[in-house]
Design a protein around this motif. Structure first.
Motif: not given
Length: 151
Positions: A12-18, A23-26, A48-53, A70-76
């Motif tokens: 799933a791509l969160v609304t907003g651009s990568v 890097q990606l935030n997830a 591509i590094k992935v930062n996730f919570m 104001n999306p804070q992440v790129d993917v879930m």
């Protein structure tokens, strides 16, 4: 692992651009020990590094709703399809079709390409037969059965 990784990142791509190509935030609903492996393989494959919570599905969906403007992440990554269906109704997810998604049965993908499934996890009741026998009870068969205070 490559198909799983590609499908997982495109789940799933969160609304907003990568953010940046580096890097990606997830957010992940998947348990951390599995998400770490998926993201690590993705990094190996793409650089591509992935930062996730990690969150429960309800927490992740609530965060995405709160961050919609104001999306804070790129993917879930991970979680049940109904979480994604709820997010689609809220306008949280962008459409995206992974390159190899035809290998995934259509029943495991959103027809509008808002999410792509990566696995099936059965949901079931487990019962303690000794407890049931001792208390002269039968095993629950529905969710409503669990509302009975005896359970």
């Amino acid at each position: 692992m490559k198909l799983l990784t590609a499908a997982a990142m495109a789940l799933a791509l969160v609304t907003g651009s990568v953010n940046a190509a580096e890097q990606l935030n997830a957010y992940s609903i998947m348990p951390e020990k599995y998400a770490s492996k998926v993201f690590s393989e993705f990094t190996k494959d793409t650089g591509i590094k992935v930062n996730f919570m990690r969150f429960s599905s309800g927490e992740a969906l609530a965060r995405l709703n709160a961050e919609k403007k104001n999306p804070q992440v790129d993917v879930m990554l991970g979680g049940p399809a109904d979480t994604y269906a709820a997010g689609v109704k809220e306008g949280i997810f962008e459409q995206y079709r992974p390159k190899d998604s035809d290998a995934i049965p259509a029943s495991l993908r959103d027809p509008q390409n808002h999410w792509t499934g990566i696995g099936i996890i059965p949901l079931c009741f487990l019962t303690n037969t000794k407890f049931l026998e001792k208390n002269n009870m039968k095993a629950p068969e529905t969710w409503n059965d669990l509302l009975d205070p005896h359970y």
